[in-house]
Structure formats: C-alpha cells, structure tokens
Design an enzyme around this catalytic site. Structure first.
Site, PDB file in Angstrom:
ATOM      1  N   ASN A 210      -3.308 -38.129   8.135  1.00 21.77           N
ATOM      2  CA  ASN A 210      -2.683 -37.711   6.865  1.00 21.77           C
ATOM      3  C   ASN A 210      -3.296 -38.511   5.722  1.00 21.77           C
ATOM      4  OD1 ASN A 210      -1.057 -40.227   6.414  1.00 21.77           O
ATOM      5  ND2 ASN A 210      -0.230 -39.584   8.398  1.00 21.77           N
ATOM      6  N   ASP A 279       3.710 -37.671  13.733  1.00 22.88           N
ATOM      7  CA  ASP A 279       4.844 -37.373  14.607  1.00 22.88           C
ATOM      8  C   ASP A 279       4.387 -36.867  15.969  1.00 22.88           C
ATOM      9  OD1 ASP A 279       6.858 -38.057  12.818  1.00 22.88           O
ATOM     10  OD2 ASP A 279       6.527 -36.205  11.711  1.00 22.88           O
ATOM     11  N   LYS A 289     -16.961 -34.494  23.052  1.00 19.64           N
ATOM     12  CA  LYS A 289     -16.709 -33.677  21.865  1.00 19.64           C
ATOM     13  C   LYS A 289     -16.377 -32.235  22.270  1.00 19.64           C
ATOM     14  CE  LYS A 289     -18.941 -32.055  17.702  1.00 19.64           C
ATOM     15  NZ  LYS A 289     -20.208 -31.616  17.195  1.00 19.64           N
ATOM     16  N   PRO A 305       6.250 -41.701  19.909  1.00 23.75           N
ATOM     17  CA  PRO A 305       7.480 -42.493  19.822  1.00 23.75           C
ATOM     18  C   PRO A 305       7.795 -42.798  18.361  1.00 23.75           C
ATOM     19  CG  PRO A 305       5.641 -43.849  20.568  1.00 23.75           C
ATOM     20  CD  PRO A 305       5.146 -42.434  20.524  1.00 23.75           C
ATOM     21  N   ASP A 306       9.058 -42.923  18.053  1.00 22.83           N
ATOM     22  CA  ASP A 306       9.449 -43.280  16.682  1.00 22.83           C
ATOM     23  C   ASP A 306       9.510 -44.803  16.586  1.00 22.83           C
ATOM     24  OD1 ASP A 306      11.004 -43.881  14.309  1.00 22.83           O
ATOM     25  OD2 ASP A 306      11.311 -41.709  14.219  1.00 22.83           O
ATOM     26  N   ILE A 307       8.558 -45.364  15.854  1.00 24.96           N
ATOM     27  CA  ILE A 307       8.403 -46.823  15.841  1.00 24.96           C
ATOM     28  C   ILE A 307       9.613 -47.502  15.197  1.00 24.96           C
ATOM     29  CG2 ILE A 307       6.974 -48.731  14.989  1.00 24.96           C
ATOM     30  CD1 ILE A 307       4.611 -46.658  15.020  1.00 24.96           C
ATOM     31  N   VAL A 308       9.975 -47.026  14.004  1.00 24.66           N
ATOM     32  CA  VAL A 308      11.038 -47.742  13.277  1.00 24.66           C
ATOM     33  C   VAL A 308      12.380 -47.580  13.991  1.00 24.66           C
ATOM     34  CG1 VAL A 308      11.661 -45.887  11.630  1.00 24.66           C
ATOM     35  CG2 VAL A 308      11.868 -48.268  10.951  1.00 24.66           C
ATOM     36  N   PHE A 323      10.946 -45.816   5.405  1.00 26.18           N
ATOM     37  CA  PHE A 323      10.636 -44.981   4.256  1.00 26.18           C
ATOM     38  C   PHE A 323      10.980 -43.545   4.643  1.00 26.18           C
ATOM     39  CE2 PHE A 323       8.194 -46.859   0.677  1.00 26.18           C
ATOM     40  CZ  PHE A 323       8.320 -48.185   1.040  1.00 26.18           C
ATOM     41  N   LYS A 337      18.338 -39.752   7.586  1.00 30.03           N
ATOM     42  CA  LYS A 337      17.382 -40.543   8.388  1.00 30.03           C
ATOM     43  C   LYS A 337      17.850 -41.983   8.548  1.00 30.03           C
ATOM     44  CE  LYS A 337      12.966 -38.262   7.813  1.00 30.03           C
ATOM     45  NZ  LYS A 337      11.784 -38.050   7.017  1.00 30.03           N
TER      46      LYS A 337
HETATM   47  O1  PMT Z   1       0.063 -45.198   1.803  1.00 32.59           O
HETATM   48  P1  PMT Z   1       0.232 -44.648   0.389  1.00 32.59           P
HETATM   49  O2  PMT Z   1      -0.905 -43.732   0.003  1.00 32.59           O
HETATM   50  O3  PMT Z   1       0.482 -45.737  -0.614  1.00 32.59           O
HETATM   51  O4  PMT Z   1       1.523 -43.700   0.388  1.00 32.59           O
HETATM   52  C1  PMT Z   1       2.789 -44.258   0.583  1.00 32.59           C
HETATM   53  C2  PMT Z   1       3.662 -43.363   1.472  1.00 32.59           C
HETATM   54  C3  PMT Z   1       3.920 -42.027   0.795  1.00 32.59           C
HETATM   55  C4  PMT Z   1       2.963 -43.124   2.825  1.00 32.59           C
HETATM   56  C5  PMT Z   1       4.997 -44.153   1.708  1.00 32.59           C
HETATM   57  O5  PMT Z   1       5.621 -44.365   0.470  1.00 32.59           O
HETATM   58  C6  PMT Z   1       5.922 -43.419   2.656  1.00 32.59           C
HETATM   59  O6  PMT Z   1       6.691 -42.553   2.275  1.00 32.59           O
HETATM   60  N1  PMT Z   1       5.844 -43.805   3.960  1.00 32.59           N
HETATM   61  C7  PMT Z   1       6.594 -43.105   5.044  1.00 32.59           C
HETATM   62  C8  PMT Z   1       5.827 -41.902   5.495  1.00 32.59           C
HETATM   63  C9  PMT Z   1       6.538 -41.175   6.616  1.00 32.59           C
HETATM   64  O7  PMT Z   1       5.985 -41.038   7.664  1.00 32.59           O
HETATM   65  O8  PMT Z   1       7.777 -40.794   6.337  1.00 32.59           O
HETATM   66  P2  PMT Z   1       8.716 -39.966   7.377  1.00 32.59           P
HETATM   67  O9  PMT Z   1       9.860 -39.499   6.518  1.00 32.59           O
HETATM   68  O10 PMT Z   1       7.907 -38.947   8.092  1.00 32.59           O
HETATM   69  O11 PMT Z   1       9.200 -41.071   8.386  1.00 32.59           O
HETATM   70  C10 PMT Z   1      10.419 -41.796   8.238  1.00 32.59           C
HETATM   71  C11 PMT Z   1      10.235 -43.211   8.690  1.00 32.59           C
HETATM   72  O12 PMT Z   1       9.971 -43.249  10.078  1.00 32.59           O
HETATM   73  C12 PMT Z   1       9.105 -43.960   8.028  1.00 32.59           C
HETATM   74  O13 PMT Z   1       9.523 -45.285   7.797  1.00 32.59           O
HETATM   75  C13 PMT Z   1       7.990 -43.948   9.059  1.00 32.59           C
HETATM   76  O14 PMT Z   1       7.136 -45.077   8.976  1.00 32.59           O
HETATM   77  C14 PMT Z   1       8.797 -43.982  10.345  1.00 32.59           C
HETATM   78  N2  PMT Z   1       8.173 -43.354  11.498  1.00 32.59           N
HETATM   79  C15 PMT Z   1       7.907 -42.023  11.506  1.00 32.59           C
HETATM   80  C16 PMT Z   1       7.393 -41.427  12.644  1.00 32.59           C
HETATM   81  C17 PMT Z   1       7.137 -42.237  13.775  1.00 32.59           C
HETATM   82  N3  PMT Z   1       6.627 -41.718  14.883  1.00 32.59           N
HETATM   83  N4  PMT Z   1       7.389 -43.549  13.737  1.00 32.59           N
HETATM   84  C18 PMT Z   1       7.905 -44.128  12.627  1.00 32.59           C
HETATM   85  O15 PMT Z   1       8.136 -45.333  12.599  1.00 32.59           O
END
Ligand code: PMT
Length: 411
Positions: A210, A279, A289, A305-308, A323, A337
C-alpha cells in the site's frame, strides 16, 4: 545534546532594533538541524532586509498577508501547518499586544492564530515598555494560552537604558526552541512503534502492498524520543532516515512484523501501531517468478494476523494505541475498532482525503479512548505526533480495567 533535526521552524521577525540578530538566529537554528522559513513584519524590514534572511534561510521571506502571488506559493495557512514551531524573535511590545488581542491583520499574527504548533516568543523592547502593566498583562494572557517565553535578558539597551528588555542571545533562543521539544513526558518509558507498509510476496519480484510512507510512524518515534522514551520502530520498507536515538528494526511482511513486535513486548510500556499492515497475504509465495499465462488468473489470499489486537490481548499488555484508516464514518468505525481490538486509544484518520494521511506531510485526526475523544486539527505530522504523545502521557497511568471482549473475525 539539544537538536532540531527534522524540525520546521517558522521564524517571525517583528520590528525592533534587535531584528538584526535574527540573521544569526537563523544560522543557529540551522546548526541544530532545523529547516527555517521567515515571516517579517513591515517594521522588521526597516531594520534588516528580507534579502538577507532569504539568503540565510534558503527560502523566500514572507511579508504580506494579502499577496496573491505569495499565497499561491506557500500561503499563510500552509505556512502555519508546515511549522513545528512558531518562534517570534524579536517579539516587540506591539506584537505581544496584538497577539494577546487575537489580531490577524498581518501575516505574522494570522499565522500565529492559524498554527497548531507550539509558539515561543523572545521579547525585546525598552525596559520601561517591558515593565509597563499593559505588557505584563499581555505576557500573562499569552502564557495562560500556552505560549512560551524565552527572556528578555537584562543589561544595557540600544537606547542607553539599563534593565530587562534585551533580546536573549540567538544561541540561547535556539537552545530554548530545542528544549521545547524535549518535554520529558515519557521519561524512562519504552515505546515500540510499527510504521510504514508491509509487503506480502507473490513471488521473488512481486508483492501486495500500500501507499504508506512511514512519515506518521517516524514522526511519532521522534516525538517519543523527544519526550524521553527509549524508542524502537518496527518498520516496513520506507525511504526515511532513522530518527535520532531510535532503533529501527526493518521487516517486510505482516508476519515478520508480528514476530519482531512480540519479541519486543517484554520491554515495552507503550505500543503504537501506525503501520498500514496488509490484511491478507498470498496463500502461497511462488519460489519462481510467475509466468504470464492465461487472460485471467486468481490469487488466493489468506488473512494476516492482527498485530495490534494480538498485542492488546496479552495479559501483560503495554498501553496499546492503534490507528484507524477509514474512508467514511471515521469516528464511528474507529470507536468500533477501539473496542473490538481491545485498545487503550485509537487515532482515526480519513484516508479518502488524499491531502492528508497516506504519504502526505500533514494529517488530521480524531483521537479516541474509552470515555472520550479529541479532534486534532490539520497540521504537520511532527506536530500531530507531539499532540498524540501528550495524550498518551495523560492517559498512561489511568489504568485500564474491564476492556470489552474482542471479536477478531472482522477487520
Ligand atoms: O505512513 P504514512 O504515509 O505517514 O501514512 C500514515 C497512515 C495513513 C498509514 C497512518 O496514519 C494510519 O492510518 N495507519 C493505520 C493504517 C491501517 O492499517 O489502518 P487499519 O484501520 O486498516 O488498521 C487498524 C489498526 O490495526 C492499525 O493500527 C493497524 O496498524 C493495525 N493492524 C491492521 C491489520 C493487521 N493485520 N495488523 C494490525 O496491527
């Protein structure tokens, strides 16, 4: 040692005899690592030319609020957002009065109102003007509104008087500017931050990813270091230098990011998940390739896996901040969330707006916690990172009982 690396300083010069010292101040700020842009009031231009400060700062000097050409370049709102700090030196009695009354009829006062960055004022004026009750009241008003002061110093003045009102020496002003970023709010804490994108390999040369640049996560790391924290970034592939005094652990995929984060958990008080983690990943990574073949092919993806959420679910979990990158119903989805992932705090940003969020230097967000929220106005990512760190510090010791159960089936 004090530094201003990666800091954008907007220097406002107002019209007093000490304005000539702003040339040396630009140099001192740059020596500490800052990028400097200058606004001069009309009065300041009677004491020192814009050309001098343009040559030293390396940028055109901004002088007029109603200059259509200048506004087309970097207008006053962009300048206000660009700044990590607005420093006014010298700050005359007149500028203090105008700031105290909330005026916005020239570029400097308008920028001072329009910025979300901290404001530092270095007064310089005749000693009697400094002692006048009107100035005392203005300083009290501005202090109550959160503006910081450095000086004035005492001594012999240009007019021959002796007393308080001399501009503090430029080197000391630059040190005071640097000290503003080192607030000690997270002194002794250990912070782990995920940043940037992940890459999920399809084959040896292709991947799913992304547009995350890492800027938000790296700004958070700098803010955490400035707040006194021992800081580690677990970083997906980005093109950014490591912030000073920060350990960077480079990873590619979500599973690598998870593994590194879990290893760091025993030594982590605050976990901030800013990375844009994929995700899904390909069900299988091809060893060779993938060759061009039929008109259509299908990719099978499996959930990462969802890390956070994994971190927040640990019994001995750190203060966990996520975030939320949303494109609609930003606050409602973010609150959902926050609860579903069992987080202590979440920073919601609207990534449908391409002028903020992904790969931009600015952001705008709402920070949510269990029983409250705070909007953060559009500003540079460094300033926003400091605001987020301040909110984390404020909530850190409040304890987090009975967090709702998680449902990991949805993103
Ligand atoms: O890097 P930049 O260009 O400065 O841009 C910043 C940003 C837009 C990336 C940042 O501000 C931001 O929004 N980061 C979170 C991006 C994201 O994946 O959001 P989400 O709504 O999809 O995920 C929710 C949370 O779960 C996030 O904290 C994410 O890190 C976490 N996550 C998501 C999926 C996963 N498999 N594991 C996770 O830990």
């Amino acid at each position: 040692m004090a530094h201003l690396f990666n800091r954008n300083i907007l220097l406002g010069v107002s019209g007093g005899i000490a304005a000539y010292k702003s040339a040396e101040l630009v140099r001192q700020l740059q020596e500490l690592g800052a990028s400097v842009r200058v606004i001069m009031t009309r009065g300041a231009q009677e004491f020192i030319t814009p050309l001098t400060l343009q040559a030293l700062s390396g940028h055109p000097v901004h002088t007029d609020l109603l200059d259509a050409e200048a506004e087309q370049g970097m207008g006053h709102i962009e300048l206000a957002r660009w700044a990590d700090l607005l420093l006014i030196a010298p700050a005359t009695a007149d500028i203090l009065a105008r700031l105290a009354s909330g005026r916005a009829d020239d570029l400097l006062t308008a920028a001072a109102l329009a910025t979300a960055a901290p404001r530092l004022l270095a007064p310089a004026m005749n000693q009697q003007m400094w002692r006048d009750p009107a100035t005392t009241a203005n300083v009290a008003t501005l202090t109550a509104r959160g503006m910081a002061f450095v000086g004035p110093a005492s001594g012999e003045q240009a007019c021959g008087d002796i007393g308080p009102g001399r501009l503090v020496e430029p080197a000391a002003i630059a040190e005071a500017a640097a000290a503003l970023f080192e607030d000690g709010l997270l002194q002794g804490r250990r912070v782990v931050i995920t940043a940037g994108p992940t890459r999920e390999a399809l084959d040896p040369v292709r991947y799913i990813s992304n547009h995350s640049s890492g800027k938000m996560g790296y700004a958070l790391a700098q803010a955490a270091v400035d707040a006194g924290a021992r800081t580690t970034i677990v970083s997906g592939p980005v093109q950014l230098p490591a912030p000073d005094h920060t350990r960077v652990i480079a990873v590619e995929s979500a599973t690598q990011m998870l593994d590194r984060c879990l290893e760091l958990l025993p030594e982590c008080d605050i976990f901030i998940a800013c990375a844009a983690v994929a995700d899904y990943r390909p069900a299988a990574t091809q060893a060779q390739k993938i060759k061009k073949g039929p008109e259509q092919i299908s990719l099978q993806l499996v959930r990462n896996p969802d890390i956070v959420a994994t971190v927040a679910a640990r019994e001995q979990h750190p203060f966990t901040v996520g975030f939320a990158a949303e494109t609609r119903d930003v606050v409602a989805y973010a609150r959902e969330k926050l609860q579903r992932k069992g987080l202590d705090m979440i920073v919601a940003n609207d990534v449908s707006d391409q002028s903020i969020g992904f790969n931009s230097d600015v952001n705008e967000a709402v920070v949510l916690w269990r029983d409250g929220e705070q909007a953060l106005a559009r500003t540079g990512k460094s300033t926003m990172a400091r605001q987020i760190v301040q909110l984390i510090a404020r909530h850190l010791d409040q304890g987090l009982p009975d967090r709702p159960g998680r449902d990991d089936s949805r993103k």
